[in-house]
Motif scaffolding. Structure first.
Motif, mmCIF file in Angstrom:
data_model
loop_
_atom_site.group_PDB
_atom_site.id
_atom_site.type_symbol
_atom_site.label_atom_id
_atom_site.label_comp_id
_atom_site.label_asym_id
_atom_site.label_seq_id
_atom_site.Cartn_x
_atom_site.Cartn_y
_atom_site.Cartn_z
ATOM 1 N N ALA A 53 -0.961 29.601 53.638
ATOM 2 C CA ALA A 53 -0.831 28.933 52.341
ATOM 3 C C ALA A 53 -0.111 29.813 51.332
ATOM 4 N N LEU A 54 -0.502 31.084 51.227
ATOM 5 C CA LEU A 54 0.083 31.965 50.216
ATOM 6 C C LEU A 54 1.533 32.301 50.533
ATOM 7 N N ALA A 55 1.881 32.352 51.807
ATOM 8 C CA ALA A 55 3.257 32.667 52.201
ATOM 9 C C ALA A 55 4.184 31.464 52.081
ATOM 10 N N GLY A 56 3.689 30.356 51.561
ATOM 11 C CA GLY A 56 4.533 29.188 51.327
ATOM 12 C C GLY A 56 4.647 28.244 52.495
ATOM 13 N N GLY A 57 3.672 28.305 53.423
ATOM 14 C CA GLY A 57 3.751 27.459 54.609
ATOM 15 C C GLY A 57 3.313 26.025 54.405
ATOM 16 N N LEU A 58 2.745 25.719 53.246
ATOM 17 C CA LEU A 58 2.288 24.356 52.984
ATOM 18 C C LEU A 58 3.228 23.669 51.994
ATOM 19 N N PRO A 59 3.442 22.375 52.162
ATOM 20 C CA PRO A 59 2.793 21.467 53.119
ATOM 21 C C PRO A 59 3.542 21.292 54.436
ATOM 22 N N THR A 60 4.625 22.016 54.637
ATOM 23 C CA THR A 60 5.485 21.739 55.794
ATOM 24 C C THR A 60 4.890 22.191 57.127
ATOM 25 N N ARG A 61 3.960 23.158 57.119
ATOM 26 C CA ARG A 61 3.490 23.727 58.377
ATOM 27 C C ARG A 61 2.011 23.439 58.633
ATOM 28 N N TRP A 62 1.615 22.202 58.416
ATOM 29 C CA TRP A 62 0.252 21.808 58.728
ATOM 30 C C TRP A 62 -0.043 21.967 60.217
ATOM 31 N N GLY A 63 0.971 21.781 61.058
ATOM 32 C CA GLY A 63 0.767 21.963 62.494
ATOM 33 C C GLY A 63 0.329 23.373 62.834
ATOM 34 N N LEU A 64 0.919 24.367 62.158
ATOM 35 C CA LEU A 64 0.528 25.766 62.380
ATOM 36 C C LEU A 64 -0.924 25.987 61.974
ATOM 37 N N LEU A 65 -1.327 25.363 60.889
ATOM 38 C CA LEU A 65 -2.710 25.486 60.430
ATOM 39 C C LEU A 65 -3.678 24.935 61.480
ATOM 40 N N ILE A 66 -3.308 23.828 62.095
ATOM 41 C CA ILE A 66 -4.161 23.232 63.136
ATOM 42 C C ILE A 66 -4.232 24.137 64.361
ATOM 43 N N TRP A 67 -3.106 24.729 64.750
ATOM 44 C CA TRP A 67 -3.125 25.666 65.878
ATOM 45 C C TRP A 67 -4.032 26.861 65.572
ATOM 46 N N PHE A 68 -3.986 27.352 64.339
ATOM 47 C CA PHE A 68 -4.858 28.463 63.955
ATOM 48 C C PHE A 68 -6.323 28.056 64.023
ATOM 49 N N LEU A 69 -6.612 26.810 63.656
ATOM 50 C CA LEU A 69 -7.995 26.345 63.734
ATOM 51 C C LEU A 69 -8.463 26.286 65.191
ATOM 52 N N ILE A 70 -7.629 25.743 66.061
ATOM 53 C CA ILE A 70 -7.976 25.697 67.486
ATOM 54 C C ILE A 70 -8.160 27.113 68.036
ATOM 55 N N GLY A 71 -7.229 27.992 67.681
ATOM 56 C CA GLY A 71 -7.334 29.376 68.133
ATOM 57 C C GLY A 71 -8.600 30.049 67.632
ATOM 58 N N SER A 72 -8.996 29.763 66.401
ATOM 59 C CA SER A 72 -10.211 30.358 65.847
ATOM 60 C C SER A 72 -11.448 29.901 66.603
ATOM 61 N N ILE A 73 -11.487 28.625 66.950
ATOM 62 C CA ILE A 73 -12.653 28.098 67.673
ATOM 63 C C ILE A 73 -12.781 28.745 69.053
ATOM 64 N N VAL A 74 -11.685 28.773 69.809
ATOM 65 C CA VAL A 74 -11.786 29.276 71.184
ATOM 66 C C VAL A 74 -11.903 30.796 71.224
ATOM 67 N N MET A 75 -11.205 31.509 70.330
ATOM 68 C CA MET A 75 -11.265 32.970 70.385
ATOM 69 C C MET A 75 -12.547 33.502 69.777
ATOM 70 N N ARG A 76 -13.099 32.799 68.794
ATOM 71 C CA ARG A 76 -14.435 33.188 68.331
ATOM 72 C C ARG A 76 -15.431 32.990 69.461
ATOM 73 N N GLY A 77 -15.288 31.864 70.200
ATOM 74 C CA GLY A 77 -16.162 31.633 71.341
ATOM 75 C C GLY A 77 -16.007 32.715 72.397
#
Length: 306
Positions: A53-77
């Motif tokens: 968000a701070l680096a200016g990735g929004l709103p164009t890179r919502w897909g990257l945000l979703i990948w980070f969320l998926i990565g957070s779930i599986v790598m935290r697991g």
């Protein structure tokens, strides 16, 4: 004079909701990866989301945000599975963790290793969505992750190491969105490290007696009777780091107003914390999901004006 009541211990493995409805074997794997406790992957996700968000990735890179969320779930697991493999004997000695699947014998070590590899495989798919620099930075975190379970055995401040690990998504997200590493991204990372030390010290308050008995370190023990001041200092450093990051992106007094809601939320945590109240400490630890959202909104407000 009657002795003070013992702090209430909230077990670390509680099968509730959808997890409780799973078949026993699948439920044990879900509990091993802490899918019953989503607060962990939220806390892992937020620093990366801030950076995007701070680096200016929004709103164009919502897909990257979703990948980070998926990565957070599986790598935290995956991190939880690895941690439990290493700590299974220690976990059996702590009231809050003795019911974890490995510590209780509900699942074998071999099955845990297989589950760990499966989660890492999903993490690899997420990694391949990133550019070269972000991949290199992400892979560098594996050294920190591998060492983390042993830190409580050799230092009284394992939460500081956890801060390095749980904040690592910030430089990864910054490099992927900004295209390079910058002082603003590093300031965001530094603020996140201090935040992690603060909230995980609150979490560790639940285990102080057991940790002291079995001889492992924690910042909650190291801070002792100064735990309020120690957590307050950590949170103050966190706010300073976040403010510095936002200021370097946009030198505007409105930056201070953007960070204020998160700062007030952290102040509430410290002011209302009762170290002997295990359930209350857990609630304040979990409240940091809201802190992450407030910082994300501040980063988005500044980043989208670039």
């Amino acid at each position: 004079m009657p002795s003070p009541p013992a702090p209430e211990i909230v077990p670390d493995s509680q099968a509730r909701g959808l997890v409780a409805a799973l078949p026993p074997r699948v439920r044990a794997l879900a509990l091993l990866a802490r899918f019953d406790r989503p607060i962990g992957w939220w806390l892992l996700f937020w620093p990366g989301a801030w950076a995007i968000a701070l680096a200016g990735g929004l709103p164009t890179r919502w897909g990257l945000l979703i990948w980070f969320l998926i990565g957070s779930i599986v790598m935290r697991g995956a991190g939880c599975v690895y941690n439990d493999i290493v700590d299974r004997d220690l976990d059996a000695s702590v009231a809050r963790t003795r019911h974890r699947p490995l510590a209780s014998g509900a699942i074998s070590v071999a099955a845990a290793w297989a589950w760990l590899l499966a989660l890492c495989g999903i993490g690899l798919i997420v990694l391949l969505q990133l550019g070269t620099l972000a991949r290199i930075i992400a892979l560098a975190s594996l050294v920190l992750v591998a060492a983390y379970p042993f830190m409580k055995r050799i230092t009284g401040w394992p939460q500081l190491w956890l801060g390095l690990v749980f904040s690592w998504a910030a430089p990864v997200g910054w490099a992927e969105t900004w295209g390079s590493v910058s002082l603003a991204g590093l300031s965001l990372y530094a603020g996140s490290i201090a935040w992690v030390v603060g909230y995980d010290t609150i979490y560790a308050l639940q285990d102080r007696e057991d940790d002291a008995l079995i001889g492992i370190g924690s910042s909650a023990l190291s801070m002792g009777r100064h735990v309020h001041a120690g957590i307050g200092i950590c949170y103050a450093i966190a706010v300073a780091g976040w403010t510095a990051a936002l200021w370097q992106v946009r030198a505007d007094p409105l930056v201070f107003l953007a960070v204020l809601p998160a700062a007030l939320h952290l102040l509430w945590q410290v002011a209302t914390l009762r170290p002997a109240d295990g359930e209350g400490a857990l609630r304040r630890f979990r409240a940091n999901r809201a802190t992450g959202l407030l910082v994300f909104l501040a980063c988005a407000a500044v980043g989208t004006t670039l």
